[in-house]
Structure formats: structure tokens, C-alpha cells
Design an enzyme around this catalytic site. Structure first.
Site, PDB file in Angstrom:
ATOM      1  N   ASN A  42       0.882  -1.287  -0.605  1.00  0.00           N
ATOM      2  CA  ASN A  42      -0.047   0.113   0.082  1.00  0.00           C
ATOM      3  C   ASN A  42       0.829   1.085   0.123  1.00  0.00           C
ATOM      4  O   ASN A  42       1.751   1.861   1.302  1.00  0.00           O
ATOM      5  CB  ASN A  42      -1.223   0.203   1.252  1.00  0.00           C
ATOM      6  CG  ASN A  42      -1.829   1.296   1.684  1.00  0.00           C
ATOM      7  OD1 ASN A  42      -1.815   2.115   0.362  1.00  0.00           O
ATOM      8  ND2 ASN A  42      -2.338   1.203   2.386  1.00  0.00           N
ATOM      9  N   TRP A  43       1.291   2.102  -1.400  1.00  0.00           N
ATOM     10  CA  TRP A  43       1.890   3.551  -0.981  1.00  0.00           C
ATOM     11  C   TRP A  43       1.526   4.137  -0.396  1.00  0.00           C
ATOM     12  O   TRP A  43       2.193   5.081  -0.404  1.00  0.00           O
ATOM     13  CB  TRP A  43       2.353   3.654  -3.015  1.00  0.00           C
ATOM     14  CG  TRP A  43       3.092   2.663  -3.539  1.00  0.00           C
ATOM     15  CD1 TRP A  43       4.096   0.965  -2.731  1.00  0.00           C
ATOM     16  CD2 TRP A  43       3.586   1.766  -4.935  1.00  0.00           C
ATOM     17  NE1 TRP A  43       4.289   0.891  -3.263  1.00  0.00           N
ATOM     18  CE2 TRP A  43       4.607   0.996  -4.786  1.00  0.00           C
ATOM     19  CE3 TRP A  43       3.012   2.769  -5.983  1.00  0.00           C
ATOM     20  CZ2 TRP A  43       5.072   0.589  -6.585  1.00  0.00           C
ATOM     21  CZ3 TRP A  43       3.928   2.527  -7.185  1.00  0.00           C
ATOM     22  CH2 TRP A  43       4.327   1.542  -6.845  1.00  0.00           C
ATOM     23  N   LYS A  44       0.345   4.227  -0.523  1.00  0.00           N
ATOM     24  CA  LYS A  44      -0.239   5.837   0.207  1.00  0.00           C
ATOM     25  C   LYS A  44      -0.322   6.679  -0.424  1.00  0.00           C
ATOM     26  O   LYS A  44       0.093   6.908  -1.678  1.00  0.00           O
ATOM     27  CB  LYS A  44       0.104   5.435   1.576  1.00  0.00           C
ATOM     28  CG  LYS A  44      -0.192   4.114   3.131  1.00  0.00           C
ATOM     29  CD  LYS A  44       0.326   4.703   4.238  1.00  0.00           C
ATOM     30  CE  LYS A  44       0.358   3.015   4.415  1.00  0.00           C
ATOM     31  NZ  LYS A  44      -0.238   3.355   6.062  1.00  0.00           N
ATOM     32  N   GLY A  53       2.389   1.801  10.793  1.00  0.00           N
ATOM     33  CA  GLY A  53       3.336   3.058  10.656  1.00  0.00           C
ATOM     34  C   GLY A  53       4.355   3.534  12.175  1.00  0.00           C
ATOM     35  O   GLY A  53       5.363   4.012  11.847  1.00  0.00           O
ATOM     36  N   SER A  74       3.789  -2.503  10.775  1.00  0.00           N
ATOM     37  CA  SER A  74       5.249  -2.913  10.338  1.00  0.00           C
ATOM     38  C   SER A  74       5.282  -3.497   9.759  1.00  0.00           C
ATOM     39  O   SER A  74       6.663  -4.612  10.746  1.00  0.00           O
ATOM     40  CB  SER A  74       5.422  -2.993  11.780  1.00  0.00           C
ATOM     41  OG  SER A  74       5.287  -0.872  12.275  1.00  0.00           O
ATOM     42  N   GLU A 121      -5.044  -4.829   9.871  1.00  0.00           N
ATOM     43  CA  GLU A 121      -4.299  -3.496  10.671  1.00  0.00           C
ATOM     44  C   GLU A 121      -4.655  -3.571  11.773  1.00  0.00           C
ATOM     45  O   GLU A 121      -4.942  -1.862  12.299  1.00  0.00           O
ATOM     46  CB  GLU A 121      -3.790  -3.133   8.845  1.00  0.00           C
ATOM     47  CG  GLU A 121      -3.942  -3.421   8.391  1.00  0.00           C
ATOM     48  CD  GLU A 121      -3.574  -2.670   7.477  1.00  0.00           C
ATOM     49  OE1 GLU A 121      -1.930  -2.973   6.514  1.00  0.00           O
ATOM     50  OE2 GLU A 121      -3.292  -1.417   7.226  1.00  0.00           O
ATOM     51  N   GLU A 146      -6.927   4.939   8.505  1.00  0.00           N
ATOM     52  CA  GLU A 146      -6.238   6.358   7.474  1.00  0.00           C
ATOM     53  C   GLU A 146      -6.981   7.171   7.599  1.00  0.00           C
ATOM     54  O   GLU A 146      -7.822   7.806   7.699  1.00  0.00           O
ATOM     55  CB  GLU A 146      -4.880   6.264   7.189  1.00  0.00           C
ATOM     56  CG  GLU A 146      -3.620   6.206   7.678  1.00  0.00           C
ATOM     57  CD  GLU A 146      -2.566   4.872   7.323  1.00  0.00           C
ATOM     58  OE1 GLU A 146      -2.498   5.114   5.502  1.00  0.00           O
ATOM     59  OE2 GLU A 146      -1.390   5.003   7.568  1.00  0.00           O
ATOM     60  N   GLY A 151       3.379  -1.227   4.029  1.00  0.00           N
ATOM     61  CA  GLY A 151       3.724   0.016   3.934  1.00  0.00           C
ATOM     62  C   GLY A 151       4.572   1.140   3.448  1.00  0.00           C
ATOM     63  O   GLY A 151       5.015   0.283   2.217  1.00  0.00           O
ATOM     64  N   GLY A 152       5.126   0.874   3.911  1.00  0.00           N
ATOM     65  CA  GLY A 152       6.602   1.021   4.148  1.00  0.00           C
ATOM     66  C   GLY A 152       7.830   0.387   3.795  1.00  0.00           C
ATOM     67  O   GLY A 152       8.417   0.860   2.261  1.00  0.00           O
ATOM     68  N   HIS A 193      -9.329   1.514   5.152  1.00  0.00           N
ATOM     69  CA  HIS A 193      -7.876   1.746   5.607  1.00  0.00           C
ATOM     70  C   HIS A 193      -7.995   2.513   7.129  1.00  0.00           C
ATOM     71  O   HIS A 193      -8.808   3.768   6.626  1.00  0.00           O
ATOM     72  CB  HIS A 193      -6.861   2.746   4.932  1.00  0.00           C
ATOM     73  CG  HIS A 193      -5.764   2.483   5.453  1.00  0.00           C
ATOM     74  ND1 HIS A 193      -4.570   3.087   6.003  1.00  0.00           N
ATOM     75  CD2 HIS A 193      -4.456   1.307   5.324  1.00  0.00           C
ATOM     76  CE1 HIS A 193      -4.000   2.282   6.458  1.00  0.00           C
ATOM     77  NE2 HIS A 193      -3.634   1.014   6.090  1.00  0.00           N
TER      78      HIS A 193
HETATM   79  P1  13P Z   1       3.639   0.550   7.223  1.00  0.00           P
HETATM   80  O1  13P Z   1       3.771  -1.003   7.169  1.00  0.00           O
HETATM   81  O2  13P Z   1       4.153   1.572   6.836  1.00  0.00           O
HETATM   82  O3  13P Z   1       3.312   0.100   8.485  1.00  0.00           O
HETATM   83  O4  13P Z   1       1.821  -0.155   7.300  1.00  0.00           O
HETATM   84  C1  13P Z   1       1.048  -0.499   7.229  1.00  0.00           C
HETATM   85  C2  13P Z   1      -0.619  -0.196   6.937  1.00  0.00           C
HETATM   86  O5  13P Z   1      -1.116   0.478   6.838  1.00  0.00           O
HETATM   87  C3  13P Z   1      -0.463  -0.724   4.762  1.00  0.00           C
HETATM   88  O6  13P Z   1      -2.014  -0.512   4.602  1.00  0.00           O
END
Ligand code: 13P
Length: 252
Positions: free
Chosen positions: A9-11, A173, A213, A167, A97, A234-235, A95
Site C-alpha cells: 500500500n503506497w499510500k 508505521g 510494520s 491492521e 487512515e 506500507g513503508g 484503511h
Molecule cells: P506500515 O507497513 O508502514 O506499517 O503500514 C501498514 C499499512 O497501513 C498498510 O496498509
């Protein structure tokens, strides 16, 4: 046997140029994933969907959100027919966020998921508790409500194609990933909840992912759990090297 899924997920990251660069380096990893029966994908911003779809052949390309109406006066939104027009078949929904910053409720998620499955698309429905809820021991209560309300009233036959991602908000994150025991417990609980709603046949096919994470060093521990079918990352999905490392480590 359920397949394994690695979904990045590149956000709100990457320009079109940066997305193109990543996508043009995916041929080898797609070959490796296929040979090992792993599904691989990324969810870029809307702006990069077309480029990534064209360049990253063999990868799942998912949107990060959609609207439940086909068109109309919804400034800033993108609809399902628009995604389909680009050949996009997957979409992340709910999500944390978006739940936090954009008032995404279970009810709204449900409308989007119903519309996606009616269009033969794959929703990746995100659920998970906040730190406060985790500390109050409310994880299962929160996740149960999110699953029951978000996946309510769907045609039984469509449920097997849905992906659910657990999640925990406190793990996103933060570098504080949930233990694999927690991931297994809650992913199993999600499957059990779906079984109660739609029966064993659907529940046994649904892919349940862990996210929060995840990185090359810890992905294997999650993927070794019987109820964890993959990871939403994500990251660590932003750089091709760490994406590739996660793929290699998860099949090891
Ligand atoms: P991280 O892997 O950066 O913690 O993010 C997880 C996420 O929100 C994937 O949708």
C-alpha cells in the site's frame, strides 16, 4: 489451498515517474512469485494506476479507495466504473487512515464493498483496533463489529473473493508490529466471524492478511501462521529491494 498474497500500500507516496521506475523493475519478481504461487501487488495513488498497470505486468494493481456511486457531484472522488475502465480490479476499503481522517464508517465501507463485488472486483477490507481499544482488551469486539457491519448483506457467492486485512492501528508505521501470535489469533477470529455470517465454504477461501510494520525481517513469521494468508505492507513496499526481499523471505 489458499494462495499467499503480498500487497504493497503506497499510500500518498510516489510521483508518476517514481511509480514508473518501481514498476519497470518488477518483471523478475513477478516471475518468481508465479513460480512460487504467490500473488503480488501494489496499491498506488489514482494518478499512478494506469502507469503501474501497464508497466508491472502480472502484478495486481489496486486502488486505495473508491466511491460507491457511479458518477455525480462528488468533488475529489473516483468511481468504480472509472477504475474498471483502467483495468483495475482490486480496491482497498476502510484503511484506518481513511477511517481516521476521512470519516470512513463501517456503513460506508459496506456500500463500497457491495458495489465492488457486484462489479466482480476484489475489495481489500481493512479492520483493526486503536491503541486505546487494544489496551482496553476490546480488539475482538471492535474487529467483530467492523467485519459484521462492513461485510453485511453481501451475496454469499461473492464472499469467497473478498480479502480482509487485519491492521492494528497501533502497529501501522510505528515499527511496533503485533506479535505473530496476535496476528494469528485475530486473523483466525476474522475467519470465524465470516464463517458465522456466510458459512465455511466462503470463510475457508477468504484471504486474511496482516498489516502493520511488516518488513523483510518479520514477514516469514506472519506467513507461517495458518490463518495469515499474506501481508498488507506500507513503508517496506516502497523500495523495490525491500519489496523483493519480503517476497523471497516469505517463500523461504
Ligand atoms: P506500515 O507497513 O508502514 O506499517 O503500514 C501498514 C499499512 O497501513 C498498510 O496498509
Amino acid at each position: 489451498m489458499r494462495k499467499k498474497l503480498l500487497l504493497g500500500n503506497w499510500k500518498m507516496n510516489k510521483t508518476v515517474g517514481e511509480a514508473k521506475e518501481f514498476a519497470s523493475q518488477t518483471a523478475e519478481l513477478v516471475k518468481f512469485a508465479k513460480a512460487n504461487k504467490v500473488l503480488v501487488g501494489v496499491a498506488p495513488t489514482y494518478l499512478c494506476l494506469e502507469t503501474v498497470k501497464k508497466k508491472a505486468k502480472g502484478m495486481i494493481v489496486a486502488a486505495q479507495n473508491c466511491h460507491f456511486e457511479d458518477k455525480g457531484a462528488f468533488t475529489g472522488e473516483v468511481s468504480i466504473p472509472m477504475l474498471k475502465d483502467l483495468g483495475i480490479k482490486w480496491c482497498i476499503i476502510g484503511h484506518s487512515e481513511r477511517r481516521t481522517y476521512d470519516n470512513e464508517t463501517n456503513e460506508k465501507c459496506n456500500k463500497k464493498i457491495a458495489k465492488l463485488v457486484a462489479n466482480d472486483m476484489v475489495p481489500v477490507y481493512c479492520v483493526g483496533e486503536t491503541l486505546e481499544q487494544y489496551e482496553a482488551n476490546d480488539t475482538k469486539k471492535v474487529v467483530k463489529t467492523q467485519v459484521e457491519e462492513g461485510l453485511a448483506n453481501l451475496p454469499v457467492d461473492s464472499v469467497k473473493n473478498i480479502v480482509v486485512a487485519y491492521e492494528p492501528v497501533w502497529a501501522i508505521g510505528t515499527g511496533k508490529n503485533a506479535s505473530e501470535a496476535i496476528a494469528e489469533d485475530i486473523c483466525g477470529f476474522i475467519r470465524k466471524t465470516i464463517r458465522k455470517m456466510y458459512g465455511a465454504k466462503a470463510a475457508n477461501k477468504v484471504l486474511v492478511l496482516y498489516g502493520g510494520s511488516v518488513k523483510p525481517e518479520n514477514i516469514k513469521a506472519y506467513l507461517s501462521q495458518p490463518n495469515v494468508d499474506g501481508a498488507l505492507v506500507g513503508g517496506a513496499s516502497l523500495k523495490i529491494d525491500s519489496y523483493e526481499a519480503m517476497l523471497h523471505n516469505l517463500v523461504k
